[in-house]
Design a protein around this motif. Structure first.
Motif, PDB file in Angstrom:
ATOM      1  N   ALA A  40       0.779  -1.358   0.088  1.00  0.00           N
ATOM      2  CA  ALA A  40       0.034  -0.029  -0.046  1.00  0.00           C
ATOM      3  C   ALA A  40       0.966   1.419   0.086  1.00  0.00           C
ATOM      4  CB  ALA A  40      -0.900   0.019   1.204  1.00  0.00           C
ATOM      5  N   ILE A  41       0.508   2.125  -0.918  1.00  0.00           N
ATOM      6  CA  ILE A  41       1.246   3.737  -1.139  1.00  0.00           C
ATOM      7  C   ILE A  41       0.163   4.679  -1.090  1.00  0.00           C
ATOM      8  CG2 ILE A  41       3.250   2.400  -2.138  1.00  0.00           C
ATOM      9  CD1 ILE A  41       2.180   3.857  -4.623  1.00  0.00           C
ATOM     10  N   ALA A  42       0.690   5.533  -0.806  1.00  0.00           N
ATOM     11  CA  ALA A  42      -0.310   6.926  -0.858  1.00  0.00           C
ATOM     12  C   ALA A  42      -0.107   7.860  -2.047  1.00  0.00           C
ATOM     13  CB  ALA A  42      -0.207   7.904   0.279  1.00  0.00           C
ATOM     14  N   ASN A  43       1.044   7.632  -2.814  1.00  0.00           N
ATOM     15  CA  ASN A  43       1.353   8.628  -3.865  1.00  0.00           C
ATOM     16  C   ASN A  43       1.787  10.064  -3.533  1.00  0.00           C
ATOM     17  OD1 ASN A  43       2.153   9.567  -6.150  1.00  0.00           O
ATOM     18  ND2 ASN A  43      -0.029   9.639  -7.302  1.00  0.00           N
ATOM     19  N   GLU A  44       2.572   9.993  -2.275  1.00  0.00           N
ATOM     20  CA  GLU A  44       2.803  11.224  -1.654  1.00  0.00           C
ATOM     21  C   GLU A  44       4.470  11.690  -1.923  1.00  0.00           C
ATOM     22  OE1 GLU A  44       1.360  12.480   2.229  1.00  0.00           O
ATOM     23  OE2 GLU A  44       3.287  12.794   2.698  1.00  0.00           O
ATOM     24  N   PRO A  45       4.933  12.170  -2.947  1.00  0.00           N
ATOM     25  CA  PRO A  45       6.435  12.323  -3.204  1.00  0.00           C
ATOM     26  C   PRO A  45       7.001  13.098  -2.022  1.00  0.00           C
ATOM     27  CG  PRO A  45       5.266  12.872  -5.230  1.00  0.00           C
ATOM     28  CD  PRO A  45       4.156  12.330  -3.987  1.00  0.00           C
ATOM     29  N   PRO A  46       8.180  12.783  -1.497  1.00  0.00           N
ATOM     30  CA  PRO A  46       9.048  11.938  -2.005  1.00  0.00           C
ATOM     31  C   PRO A  46       8.728  10.655  -1.379  1.00  0.00           C
ATOM     32  CG  PRO A  46      10.218  13.226  -0.522  1.00  0.00           C
ATOM     33  CD  PRO A  46       8.946  13.745  -0.551  1.00  0.00           C
ATOM     34  N   PHE A  47       8.033  10.424  -0.276  1.00  0.00           N
ATOM     35  CA  PHE A  47       7.712   9.040   0.379  1.00  0.00           C
ATOM     36  C   PHE A  47       7.396   8.067  -0.726  1.00  0.00           C
ATOM     37  CE2 PHE A  47       7.952  10.071   4.819  1.00  0.00           C
ATOM     38  CZ  PHE A  47       7.878  11.614   4.882  1.00  0.00           C
ATOM     39  N   THR A  57       7.718   4.570  -7.522  1.00  0.00           N
ATOM     40  CA  THR A  57       8.893   5.060  -6.935  1.00  0.00           C
ATOM     41  C   THR A  57       8.502   5.697  -5.453  1.00  0.00           C
ATOM     42  OG1 THR A  57       8.854   7.165  -8.085  1.00  0.00           O
ATOM     43  CG2 THR A  57      10.033   5.473  -9.163  1.00  0.00           C
ATOM     44  N   GLY A  58       9.761   6.445  -5.046  1.00  0.00           N
ATOM     45  CA  GLY A  58       9.562   7.052  -3.752  1.00  0.00           C
ATOM     46  C   GLY A  58      10.362   6.267  -2.716  1.00  0.00           C
ATOM     47  N   ALA A  59      10.923   6.975  -1.796  1.00  0.00           N
ATOM     48  CA  ALA A  59      11.941   6.354  -0.958  1.00  0.00           C
ATOM     49  C   ALA A  59      11.362   5.015  -0.180  1.00  0.00           C
ATOM     50  CB  ALA A  59      12.452   7.039   0.343  1.00  0.00           C
ATOM     51  N   ALA A  60      10.106   5.055   0.045  1.00  0.00           N
ATOM     52  CA  ALA A  60       9.549   3.898   0.942  1.00  0.00           C
ATOM     53  C   ALA A  60       9.284   2.602  -0.210  1.00  0.00           C
ATOM     54  CB  ALA A  60       8.379   4.210   1.406  1.00  0.00           C
ATOM     55  N   PRO A  61       9.042   2.821  -1.097  1.00  0.00           N
ATOM     56  CA  PRO A  61       8.890   1.644  -2.072  1.00  0.00           C
ATOM     57  C   PRO A  61       9.981   1.015  -2.544  1.00  0.00           C
ATOM     58  CG  PRO A  61       7.238   3.129  -2.921  1.00  0.00           C
ATOM     59  CD  PRO A  61       8.065   3.858  -1.824  1.00  0.00           C
ATOM     60  N   ASP A  62      10.916   1.991  -2.879  1.00  0.00           N
ATOM     61  CA  ASP A  62      12.404   1.689  -3.197  1.00  0.00           C
ATOM     62  C   ASP A  62      13.198   0.763  -2.150  1.00  0.00           C
ATOM     63  OD1 ASP A  62      11.945   2.939  -5.630  1.00  0.00           O
ATOM     64  OD2 ASP A  62      13.369   4.541  -5.456  1.00  0.00           O
ATOM     65  N   VAL A  63      12.817   1.142  -1.009  1.00  0.00           N
ATOM     66  CA  VAL A  63      13.645   0.339   0.045  1.00  0.00           C
ATOM     67  C   VAL A  63      12.914  -1.014   0.177  1.00  0.00           C
ATOM     68  CG1 VAL A  63      14.050   0.358   2.612  1.00  0.00           C
ATOM     69  CG2 VAL A  63      14.442   2.305   1.407  1.00  0.00           C
ATOM     70  N   LYS A 255      22.060   5.191   0.279  1.00  0.00           N
ATOM     71  CA  LYS A 255      22.115   5.340  -1.284  1.00  0.00           C
ATOM     72  C   LYS A 255      20.755   5.370  -1.947  1.00  0.00           C
ATOM     73  CE  LYS A 255      26.784   3.717  -2.634  1.00  0.00           C
ATOM     74  NZ  LYS A 255      27.274   2.738  -1.895  1.00  0.00           N
ATOM     75  N   ILE A 256      19.899   4.722  -1.219  1.00  0.00           N
ATOM     76  CA  ILE A 256      18.499   4.879  -1.703  1.00  0.00           C
ATOM     77  C   ILE A 256      17.559   5.933  -1.173  1.00  0.00           C
ATOM     78  CG2 ILE A 256      16.261   3.616  -1.682  1.00  0.00           C
ATOM     79  CD1 ILE A 256      17.574   0.851  -1.378  1.00  0.00           C
ATOM     80  N   VAL A 257      17.656   6.170   0.152  1.00  0.00           N
ATOM     81  CA  VAL A 257      16.864   7.231   0.929  1.00  0.00           C
ATOM     82  C   VAL A 257      17.262   8.641   0.588  1.00  0.00           C
ATOM     83  CG1 VAL A 257      16.052   5.547   2.264  1.00  0.00           C
ATOM     84  CG2 VAL A 257      17.849   7.169   3.125  1.00  0.00           C
ATOM     85  N   PRO A 259      19.110  10.556  -1.624  1.00  0.00           N
ATOM     86  CA  PRO A 259      18.878  11.386  -2.984  1.00  0.00           C
ATOM     87  C   PRO A 259      17.245  11.814  -2.964  1.00  0.00           C
ATOM     88  CG  PRO A 259      19.750   9.206  -3.509  1.00  0.00           C
ATOM     89  CD  PRO A 259      19.605   9.217  -1.901  1.00  0.00           C
ATOM     90  N   TYR A 260      16.233  11.061  -2.029  1.00  0.00           N
ATOM     91  CA  TYR A 260      15.037  11.695  -1.791  1.00  0.00           C
ATOM     92  C   TYR A 260      14.729  12.849  -1.116  1.00  0.00           C
ATOM     93  CZ  TYR A 260      12.987   7.769  -4.654  1.00  0.00           C
ATOM     94  OH  TYR A 260      12.678   6.935  -5.642  1.00  0.00           O
ATOM     95  N   GLY A 261      16.186  12.980  -0.155  1.00  0.00           N
ATOM     96  CA  GLY A 261      16.012  14.176   0.865  1.00  0.00           C
ATOM     97  C   GLY A 261      15.957  13.647   2.484  1.00  0.00           C
ATOM     98  N   PHE A 262      15.744  12.258   2.552  1.00  0.00           N
ATOM     99  CA  PHE A 262      15.705  11.726   3.758  1.00  0.00           C
ATOM    100  C   PHE A 262      17.151  11.411   4.351  1.00  0.00           C
ATOM    101  CE2 PHE A 262      11.218  10.932   3.952  1.00  0.00           C
ATOM    102  CZ  PHE A 262      10.720  10.863   2.531  1.00  0.00           C
ATOM    103  N   SER A 263      17.196  11.293   5.848  1.00  0.00           N
ATOM    104  CA  SER A 263      18.458  11.204   6.472  1.00  0.00           C
ATOM    105  C   SER A 263      18.681   9.583   6.851  1.00  0.00           C
ATOM    106  CB  SER A 263      18.464  12.084   7.626  1.00  0.00           C
ATOM    107  OG  SER A 263      19.449  11.464   8.549  1.00  0.00           O
ATOM    108  N   ALA A 264      19.646   8.918   6.336  1.00  0.00           N
ATOM    109  CA  ALA A 264      19.781   7.482   6.788  1.00  0.00           C
ATOM    110  C   ALA A 264      20.044   7.555   8.196  1.00  0.00           C
ATOM    111  CB  ALA A 264      20.838   6.911   5.888  1.00  0.00           C
TER     112      ALA A 264
END
Ligand code: 6CS
Length: 280
Positions: A40-47, A57-63, A255-257, A259-264
């Motif tokens: 399940a996703i929400a389509n709320e970039p960049p998540f 795409t988005g950080a959550a589906p990519d991880v 490397k995944i999160v 580029p979307y602006g999230f802090s690992a």
């Protein structure tokens, strides 16, 4: 007699354990055979994001995709859901997991089996330039009898508005980010609330010089999500966590999160245990 009794009892308990273990691993086996995990996703970039071509795409589906691949599940197939419908959809078997930036709260932690943290975010408001009502917190909205806030249904922003005792007739539930921004532009709400990266993405696409963001919203916590599994799928969740931990340690997670602006680092410096216990 005594020895025989123990052997029979022992035999039954071993059999039970074996069948429980098989059932628990069954879900991962089922996903491997299925060839994909339904998320399940929400389509709320960049998540989370669904492109015009349908690509997810988005950080959550990519991880989630990267971890599932390491578990022998080749891909993820996403369906867009409102936040408030995600956990019921998971429980009803419509999804195998939620990979949407669904932040951990004690209530949600009681309803699902979360992975360890993936994406962390601060809260933000989108307001009219100059912030005519000089709104900076949920409490200020509650105190201003004319201030109206827009939030998406079932989100932590709706929870924060309720916790600040904003009367329900001044909390407008909107279906998605674009609708929230439109209502702000049309003056039907004074504030639209989402995590900062989501507000920034919306404002960058709207290119409206009359809008600005306020962040972080004072007196709100940093929140983090995890991938959410059904309560009974803890063996799958645990297997997911093993691979997620390796990816955090190898640098692949960053490397995944990032580029979307999230802090690992933010996700790696906290834990499910801490986030599920937090009083926010
Ligand atoms: O989990 C939630 O409710 C939040 N998560 C995101 C990515 N956006 C809406 C809400 O802030």
């Amino acid at each position: 007699m005594k020895l025989k009794g123990i052997l029979i009892a022992g035999g039954v308990s071993l059999l039970t354990l074996a069948s429980l273990a098989y059932a628990a691993d069954d879900k991962l086996t089922q996903l491997r055979q299925q060839g994909f995990a339904r998320i399940a996703i929400a389509n709320e970039p960049p998540f989370t994001a669904v492109g015009a071509d349908g690509k997810v795409t988005g950080a959550a589906p990519d991880v989630a995709r990267a971890v599932f691949k390491k578990l022998g599940v080749n891909d993820v197939v996403a369906s867009v859901s409102e936040y408030g419908a995600m956990i019921p959809g998971l429980a009803a078997g419509r999804h195998d997991a939620i990979a949407a930036g669904l932040f951990m709260t004690p209530q949600r932690c009681a309803a699902v089996a979360y992975s360890q943290p993936v994406l962390c975010a601060v809260e933000a408001f989108a307001v009219k330039k100059g912030n005519t009502k000089s709104i900076k917190t949920y409490d200020e909205i509650a105190k201003d009898s004319k201030a109206v806030i827009g939030v998406e249904g079932g989100t932590t922003e709706q929870k924060l508005a309720t916790a600040a005792n904003i009367p329900t007739d001044r909390v407008i539930i909107v279906p998605d980010g674009q609708s929230g921004l439109k209502m702000l532009q049309d003056g039907r709400i004074d504030v639209f609330a989402l995590p900062l990266l989501s507000i920034t993405d919306l404002l960058s696409k709207a290119k409206d010089p009359n809008l600005e963001s306020i962040a972080p919203v004072q007196n709100t916590p940093v929140q983090c999500d995890g991938v959410a599994f059904r309560k009974q799928d803890t063996a799958l969740r645990d297997a997911f966590d093993v691979e997620l931990k390796k990816m955090k340690e190898s640098g692949e997670f960053a490397k995944i999160v990032e580029p979307y602006g999230f802090s690992a680092k933010a996700a790696m410096s906290t834990s499910r245990e801490k986030l599920c216990a937090a009083k926010n």
